[in-house]
Design a protein around this motif. Structure first.
Motif, PDB file in Angstrom:
ATOM      1  N   LEU A  72      47.086  46.611  40.982  1.00  0.00           N
ATOM      2  CA  LEU A  72      46.824  45.320  41.601  1.00  0.00           C
ATOM      3  C   LEU A  72      45.324  45.088  41.731  1.00  0.00           C
ATOM      4  CD1 LEU A  72      49.470  45.135  44.449  1.00  0.00           C
ATOM      5  CD2 LEU A  72      49.539  44.112  42.205  1.00  0.00           C
ATOM      6  N   SER A  73      44.894  43.900  41.338  1.00  0.00           N
ATOM      7  CA  SER A  73      43.495  43.523  41.517  1.00  0.00           C
ATOM      8  C   SER A  73      43.309  42.958  42.922  1.00  0.00           C
ATOM      9  CB  SER A  73      43.098  42.486  40.468  1.00  0.00           C
ATOM     10  OG  SER A  73      43.797  41.288  40.704  1.00  0.00           O
ATOM     11  N   LEU A  74      42.052  42.692  43.281  1.00  0.00           N
ATOM     12  CA  LEU A  74      41.788  42.105  44.594  1.00  0.00           C
ATOM     13  C   LEU A  74      42.431  40.727  44.725  1.00  0.00           C
ATOM     14  CD1 LEU A  74      38.070  43.120  45.202  1.00  0.00           C
ATOM     15  CD2 LEU A  74      40.098  43.965  46.381  1.00  0.00           C
ATOM     16  N   LEU A  75      42.437  39.982  43.642  1.00  0.00           N
ATOM     17  CA  LEU A  75      43.065  38.669  43.650  1.00  0.00           C
ATOM     18  C   LEU A  75      44.559  38.793  43.963  1.00  0.00           C
ATOM     19  CD1 LEU A  75      43.004  35.602  43.040  1.00  0.00           C
ATOM     20  CD2 LEU A  75      43.455  36.209  40.661  1.00  0.00           C
ATOM     21  N   GLU A  76      45.221  39.721  43.316  1.00  0.00           N
ATOM     22  CA  GLU A  76      46.655  39.906  43.539  1.00  0.00           C
ATOM     23  C   GLU A  76      46.941  40.435  44.941  1.00  0.00           C
ATOM     24  OE1 GLU A  76      47.598  40.713  38.847  1.00  0.00           O
ATOM     25  OE2 GLU A  76      47.090  42.385  40.162  1.00  0.00           O
ATOM     26  N   TRP A  77      46.052  41.276  45.467  1.00  0.00           N
ATOM     27  CA  TRP A  77      46.200  41.744  46.845  1.00  0.00           C
ATOM     28  C   TRP A  77      46.047  40.585  47.822  1.00  0.00           C
ATOM     29  CZ3 TRP A  77      48.342  45.878  48.775  1.00  0.00           C
ATOM     30  CH2 TRP A  77      48.371  47.055  48.039  1.00  0.00           C
ATOM     31  N   GLY A  78      45.226  39.611  47.492  1.00  0.00           N
ATOM     32  CA  GLY A  78      45.063  38.446  48.351  1.00  0.00           C
ATOM     33  C   GLY A  78      46.204  37.454  48.234  1.00  0.00           C
TER      34      GLY A  78
END
Length: 182
Positions: free
Chosen positions: A57-63
């Protein structure tokens, strides 16, 4: 004043028109509903694209995941508050996702048309194949926007029944006014 009754041919024509309109409305609703379902079903495949679980998971997906959970909670809360019902709320959510997917396809089609007019097909092909972070932001943003907009804003009874037009009131003359005028 009432309109004259339709002839048999007019009744058949009117019935055929109503039937075709119902059929097309059903096809439109079903297509948008199915497209919304496919969009939401494809979201986990897009987030967990490498099959590594939470590690990919990227930071975008975590957000996006907590925001999506909060917006879904908001949607359910508003459905309960406005007594929309589970199935009507789900249908509303899928319809909004379908509309956003259609808008995305229109934008991609216009972009492809413009790129094809410049005769730079190779650059268009390379752009569509690469994993662009801007396209992910737009995709996740449109999903979140559709979930936000899909929440009901009024009860279903107030949406389905239009405001009653005030009836025309004829003036009446009371008996005392009649006697006074004589």
């Amino acid at each position: 004043m009432q309109s004259p009754e339709l002839s048999l041919a007019g009744k058949l024509d009117n019935g055929l028109t109503k039937g075709l309109c119902l059929l097309l409305r059903g096809l439109r609703t079903g297509s948008l509903w199915l497209l919304g379902l496919l969009t939401l079903a494809g979201l986990p495949l897009m987030i967990f694209e490498y099959g590594e679980g939470l590690a990919d998971l990227s930071l975008l997906e975590w957000g996006v995941m907590p925001l999506l959970a909060l917006l879904l909670w908001r949607h359910i809360h508003y459905c309960q508050h406005f007594t929309t019902g589970t199935w009507r709320g789900l249908s509303r959510l899928l319809m909004f996702q379908g509309v956003m997917s259609v808008l995305g396809m229109i934008i991609i089609g216009l972009f492809t048309f413009v790129m094809a007019q410049t005769e730079d097909i190779q650059r268009l092909y390379q752009y569509l194949l690469q994993d662009d972070p801007i396209s992910k932001i737009v995709t996740f943003g449109s999903v979140l926007l559709a979930v936000y907009l899909a929440a009901p804003t009024a009860t279903t009874e107030s949406l389905s029944t239009p405001e009653a037009m005030p009836a025309r009131v004829e003036p009446s003359v009371s008996t005392t006014a009649k006697e006074a005028s004589l």
